[in-house]
Structure formats: C-alpha cells, structure tokens
Design an enzyme around this catalytic site. Structure first.
Site, PDB file in Angstrom:
ATOM      1  N   CYS A 266       0.801  -1.229   0.000  1.00 40.78           N
ATOM      2  CA  CYS A 266       0.000   0.000   0.000  1.00 40.78           C
ATOM      3  C   CYS A 266       0.836   1.282   0.000  1.00 40.78           C
ATOM      4  O   CYS A 266       0.593   2.158  -0.833  1.00 40.78           O
ATOM      5  CB  CYS A 266      -0.980   0.088   1.157  1.00 40.78           C
ATOM      6  SG  CYS A 266      -1.392  -1.435   1.940  1.00 40.78           S
TER       7      CYS A 266
ATOM      8  N   ARG B 200       6.630 -11.134   5.751  1.00 40.06           N
ATOM      9  CA  ARG B 200       6.097 -11.029   7.104  1.00 40.06           C
ATOM     10  C   ARG B 200       6.717 -12.107   7.977  1.00 40.06           C
ATOM     11  O   ARG B 200       6.895 -13.241   7.527  1.00 40.06           O
ATOM     12  CB  ARG B 200       4.570 -11.166   7.094  1.00 40.06           C
ATOM     13  CG  ARG B 200       3.934 -10.041   6.281  1.00 40.06           C
ATOM     14  CD  ARG B 200       2.438 -10.134   6.215  1.00 40.06           C
ATOM     15  NE  ARG B 200       1.951  -9.125   5.276  1.00 40.06           N
ATOM     16  CZ  ARG B 200       0.691  -8.976   4.906  1.00 40.06           C
ATOM     17  NH1 ARG B 200      -0.231  -9.770   5.416  1.00 40.06           N
ATOM     18  NH2 ARG B 200       0.338  -8.048   4.056  1.00 40.06           N
TER      19      ARG B 200
ATOM     20  N   ASP C 123      -1.866  -7.714  -5.902  1.00 43.30           N
ATOM     21  CA  ASP C 123      -2.371  -6.581  -5.149  1.00 43.30           C
ATOM     22  C   ASP C 123      -2.820  -5.452  -6.070  1.00 43.30           C
ATOM     23  O   ASP C 123      -2.348  -5.324  -7.195  1.00 43.30           O
ATOM     24  CB  ASP C 123      -1.233  -6.065  -4.251  1.00 43.30           C
ATOM     25  CG  ASP C 123      -1.754  -5.430  -2.975  1.00 43.30           C
ATOM     26  OD1 ASP C 123      -2.980  -5.352  -2.815  1.00 43.30           O
ATOM     27  OD2 ASP C 123      -0.921  -5.030  -2.150  1.00 43.30           O
TER      28      ASP C 123
END
Length: 638
Positions: free
Chosen positions: A325, A354, A374
């Site tokens: 993002c 992550r 995404d």
RNA sequence: GCCAACAUAGCUCAGCUGGUAGAGCAACGCUUUCGUAAAGCGUGGGUCGUCGGUUCAAAUCCGACUGUUGGCUCCA
C-alpha cells in the site's frame, strides 16, 4: 442451544474419554471437552506426557465404559452445591473457573455417567452403549482458555460417528485427503520446494510451479486490463519512515522482519556507544510511542499525517515491505489528481515479507515471503460502492473460471471494544456500510464478523477450506478511509477544492503462494490444460516412429503448447502409466498407423481413450481449450 | 513462540533391545520395439538432518540446534 444428535454423540464421547482418563490417571485435572465440526476433544492438565500408547489404552478403556452401558444422568444444582461437588471430586483447578463463567440467570447442571460427574450444560445420549464408533486421533498442546499466557494443557482429539461404517468412511476420507495435500503434490509434481538454507516459509518456485503461477498471473492481468487497472512495479523495501507514517511499523512490528539499518546510521549509533541491544530497545520504545500517539488521537480527520518527531529518529533504515500500500500511495501522491481521473487503479504482483511464527508456517499456505496480486484503488466516496462491486466481480470471475465454488464470504468489521483500529468512527461506519452493501450484491450468503477488520478498515474476505478442513483467507477487498488521511492524499473536486479520496485494497487471489497451494488441492494436481505445466505428452509405441514423434513435438511447441516426448524404451503401458502419474492432461499415442496418416491417438487424463484424430485437429482443439481456460470435461458417469 | 511427534539414497520406506547400512521405484547402461496404468538384466548412488556427549564401538542411547508434521497462539 440444543446440540444436534451428532454433537450429542461426540460430546458424550468427551465425557467417556474423561471417565477413562480419570480411571487411568486419577490426578488428571480436567478443563473442557466440547464437540467440534469433525469430532471432539478434552483438555486435561496432567504431569504425565501423554503418548500414542496412552491413546490406545484410553481408547480401550472408553470401549469398556461404553460396554458398561452407563446412563447419562442430568442433575440441576445451585451454585453452592456445584462448588461443593467440584471440590468433592477434586477438580477445582479449572472447573471452578468454568462454573464462574455461567451467567447468574442460567441453570447449573452436572451430568453423571458411572463414577464420573462433570459440570456440563449437556446434552448427552442416554447410555454410553450408544457410543459404538469412536477413535482417539491425536494429542496436542492447547492453552487454557486459548490464551497463550495461561498454562498449556494437553488436548486429546478424537472423532465419533453413529456407525462403524461412517467412522471407517471418515478415516478413509482423511487418508484420501492426504493424497491431495499440496505439500505432497508439490513434491510429486515438482511444483515448488522450500530449502532449509534459504529459510523457512520461503517458497522456491520450480519450473513446473512457475508455469502455473505465470498462467494465473497472465489470466488476472487480462482481467485487470479489462477493468481499467494500471500496472506498476515497486521495490521490495521502503524506508522505516514510510511505515511509521502508514502505521504498519508500530502496529505489526513483531510480525515484520527486523529493519535493515543503513551502515552510516549503524556506525553513528556504535560511535555513540549504542549497543545493538540498546538500539533495538530504542526502536522498541519508538514503536510503542507511535502506538500511543495513534491510540490517543481523538479520531478527527486531521488532514496532516502523524509525523515522527525528529528526536525519535534514532536509527535510519529500511523495512522489507510487509505490504504494498505505501508504495502505491506514493505513486498516487506523486502528481495532482482531478476528480475526473478517479478512480485510479494501481495493480502490482507485489512481493511482501512477514515474520510469521515458526509454528504457523505451512507449505505454501502460510509463508514468510509471498506475492500478492495486489491493487489499490483511489476513488471518491461516491465511487466506493461501484468499485467494491467491481472488485468482488473480479474475484467471482476468477473463482468461477477455476471451478471453485466451495468457499464462504466473511465481512470483517471492527471490534468495538478493541483499540487496534485507527481513524474516526464516522468513517468506519461508512466503510462498514459500503462493505455490507457490496457483499449483498454477491448473491451468496455471507457472515459479518466483528474483530476481523484490518486496523485501517473493514473488509470482505473469501475463505476456502483446504483438504484437511483448515480455512484459508484467499481473495480480499478492503475499504480504507484511514491511509488517505495518514498520507494526506487528495484530489481536486468539481468545486475546485481539495477532497480526500477513499482507498480500496484488493487481492483476488490473496497471495500467489497460498492460492496455488489451495488450487493444487482443489484440482488434486489435475490442472486444466491452460494451467498444466505439461499439457501434452507424445508417447511413441516404438523407435520406428521416433522421427515422426519428434517432428510432432516440434510442431506442438511451435503452436505454443507445452509438450514433451517420452523416448524411454518402455512398453506402451509403462509410458501411459507414467503420463497418468505425472497428471498430464493429454497423452498422444503414436504408432505406425497414426504416423502414416498423420493422426494421433488421444488419451485424455479426464476422460480416458478418446480415439484417433488428425494431429492438426487435435492441436486446434487443445489450443481452444487453453485459450478459453476451459475446465476439464469429465467423462459422464455411465 | 508454546506442547508433542518425527528426520536413513532423488522418492517411499526397512534396519528388534548399540557391533560403522538395505529394498522397491527413479536415474544411468545393455537387451527388448512393444497398442492405452509397471518388460528383463546390470551399474552407480547414503559422512543415517547438524553439532556435541556417553561407549572399546552410535543410524540406534543422551543433549543442544536446524527443519518438518499435528495442534495452540497469531495472521495488516
């Protein structure tokens, strides 16, 4: 809430298990033993470490108890009497707490079978002899009340069915399920590997798997073009500052890889005699400070993003991006936007990292590095509904094309009692309404689940089960009123005034890794031709037609088909067997007859021997099947 | 991260209570040239996950680590 007959049966098994446990281990302290979707369990606190041999003993004892045909007797008591009973049977360690959970206005009941009595709302079968088909399956650790700060108990899992046939059937199903486990098929079909030296949870896509992934990416890219998305590329890292602004760094610090510090910054810290330990401690304090700042904000739309004070800048560095993002936001923010430009739709197959807990890693479905399909949409508030619907439509196109219909839809809302969410309540309400309304257009049932929202906004998730019943979130669409504020995004409206855009985050597959894992299991490795790493295998019957077979191979490849030639000197049956085991959609058998007439004898993985056809006709047919992304048409049941 | 189990050839596995490794498949070679799920013979291939300990001797017993599996916790 009344139990179904099956739940009643399974829950009764829990009690019989507890009865057996206390017979064999009298000092066992019991917690709870509810039924589950697939069976039952009982949580027990016991110094002795249970082994599989113990399971066998317990199961034998349970059979004895069933044979003893003990009646289940319900007994309603007062709270004081309940406390007394629990103390008398020496089970106060957990049962008193469980008793305290029962609301004051609810009846308190015990169920007794034989010598065993347990605090329990019920209900139960009438006699233990009703329990004819049960099996203890495994032992696991489980925290008391599901809280990792509590003691970890031993959980004994088992399953039960009304009849022995049903039990046997279930156990067979479990065995069958293992055969389509993506980790097994991934190895068998050479789709991916995970290497110890590369690291846990880091997928290496081998050539076959890369083909599947590439085809999926091509598919989705085509759909995105149709929907007016723009493709972007962004790097795998970004400065810490970026994630402080976005809020990801303070909120998810513990599930990120450690920052990559700049050499100069590190050297400076060292020059100041700052040890590594201190540096990390300062970083820790910084992120805690950030969290507090955010939590104490009153939720007003401040227009200016949170800024880290300069004296908080102890160490400069980069973060492996945990999400895409912020990068996409920076692209949006790099130039002014008119309301006429919106929506701006930026898409990227973006790889993120992550730090998942080691115990959570699982094949391709839970990993530490993964590529999201995404995209971020920047739109006006009025456009949110239509854009949400567009995103959901995309997810549906994908799931339909792949023949995936067994999923559930979850609308994740904020938990009103939690502090982990940023932004003001009015915007949250708007966003949640938008999600709810969009979900209604799907035409499939959905559930609203408080507490499932992202910290910046509510979302709609598509959740699918793997072969052993575990649920995995795949596609997701999220509304976000918060990041536009934090990054001070704007567009110029028709009134010539700056306005705040709304963001939509969406990933129809979720991640390529997880999606492929689930897809492998969905197809049991039998990919449709358009996805199959190897679409056609030529099987010559003997060397006599080798030249013809090679020419055919060249031709198939020239036509853009993924074809191979089996030149082993095995008999036909062995080659067919190999092609079947490799799950190749089409096998072309070539003998003298076919070679002379330029025909191929087609054997389809889905339908078996399909007879002889001209080789050009076969190529045309297969190319159509691939181009239309057709699912394999199964042979009609006779 | 926590609880537990497991780790032997490319794959699937055998190797009882310690005496330095075996099978099938795969690979490779030769023979076979074959009609829709396994032809025959032969050859090569393993510092038994890693490190340490016990022992005259460790794949085997003990410990640590790494990884995997089943759960728990977590999942932007």
């Amino acid at each position: 809430m009344a139990m179904t007959p099956l739940e009643e049966l399974r829950h009764s098994c829990s009690h019989v298990l507890a009865t057996a446990l206390l017979r064999i281990f009298p000092d066992a302290k019991l917690d709870i033993g509810p039924p589950t979707d697939t069976g039952f369990y009982y949580d027990v606190d016991l110094d002795h470490k249970l082994t599989t041999e113990d399971l066998a003993k317990l199961e034998a004892e349970m059979k004895k108890i069933a044979d003893e045909n003990q009646p289940f007797l319900r007994k309603e008591v007062s709270r004081d009497e309940a406390t007394e009973i629990i103390k008398r049977i020496g089970q106060e360690r957990y049962k008193l707490g469980r008793l305290a959970d029962i609301p004051a206005d609810e009846k308190i009941s015990f169920y007794q079978n034989g010598e065993f009595i347990d605090l329990c709302a019920g209900t139960h079968v009438r006699y233990t002899s009703k329990l004819k088909a049960f099996k203890l399956l495994s032992i696991a650790g489980a925290y008391h009340r599901g809280d990792e700060h509590n003691k970890q108990l031993q959980r004994i899992y088992g399953t039960a069915f009304p009849t022995k046939d049903e039990l046997a059937n279930y156990l067979t199903q479990l065995e069958q399920a293992k055969l389509r486990d993506h980790r097994k098929l991934g190895k068998d079909l050479k789709l991916f590997i995970v290497d110890e030296d590369v690291g846990q949870g880091l997928i290496l896509w081998t050539p076959n798997g890369a083909i599947v992934r590439q085809e999926l990416q091509t598919f989705i890219s085509e759909e995105l073009r149709k929907q007016g998305y723009a493709q972007v590329f962004t790097p795998h890292i970004g400065k810490l500052e970026l994630y402080k602004t976005s809020g990801h760094f303070p909120y998810y610090k513990e599930s990120q890889f450690s920052p990559i510090f700049e050499n100069e910054s590190l050297a400076k810290a060292l020059a100041e005699n700052c040890s590594c330990g201190e540096a990390f401690a300062r970083l820790e304090a910084l992120s805690a400070n950030m969290r507090d700042q955010i939590n104490t904000r009153t939720g007003k739309d401040t227009i200016t993003a949170d800024r880290v004070r300069p004296d908080d800048q102890l160490l400069d560095g980069f973060l492996l991006k945990p999400m895409n993002c912020p990068h996409h936001i920076k692209i949006y923010a790099s130039q002014p936007h008119s309301y006429r430009d919106l929506p701006v739709r930026l898409a990227e197959f973006g790889t993120v990292y992550r730090w998942e807990q080691s115990g959570e890693l699982n094949g391709m479905t839970r990993v530490r590095g993964f590529t999201q399909d995404d995209a971020h949409l920047f739109c006006t508030e009025e456009q949110v509904a239509a854009e949400m619907i567009g995103c959901l439509a995309l997810v549906k196109v994908i799931l339909t094309t792949l023949g995936m219909s067994d999923y559930r839809v979850r609308v994740g809302l904020r938990d009103p009692d939690s502090k982990k969410y940023t932004g003001d309540a009015a915007n949250w309400d708007k966003a949640e309404t938008a999600c709810r309304e969009a979900a209604k257009t799907l035409g499939v049932p959905f559930t609203e689940e408080p507490g499932e929202a992202a910290f910046y906004g509510p979302k709609i998730d598509f959740v699918i089960k793997d072969v052993i019943g575990r649920e995995w979130q795949l596609g997701t669409v999220q509304v976000d009123y918060n990041l536009p504020v934090r990054f001070d995004l704007s567009y110029i409206g028709a009134d010539n005034q700056p306005h705040r855009p709304v963001m939509i985050h969406r990933a129809p597959f979720g991640s390529m890794e997880r999606f492929c894992g689930v897809l492998i299991e969905h197809f049991a490795g039998d990919f449709p031709a358009w996805l199959a790493p190897e679409q056609v295998r030529i099987v010559p019957i003997s060397d006599k037609v080798a030249d013809h077979a090679r020419a055919l191979l060249t031709k198939l490849k020239a036509e853009g088909l993924r074809a191979t030639l089996d030149e082993h000197s095995d008999k036909l049956g062995a080659k067919i067997r190999r092609a079947e085991l490799d799950k190749v959609p089409y096998t072309l058998v070539i003998g003298q007859k076919e070679a002379e007439a330029n025909n191929v004898s087609v054997r389809s993985r889905a339908r078996g021997d399909e007879g002889v056809i001209g080789s050009d006709a076969f190529i045309a047919k297969l190319k159509t099947e691939v181009a239309t992304r057709a699912l394999p048409a199964r042979k009609a049941a006779a």
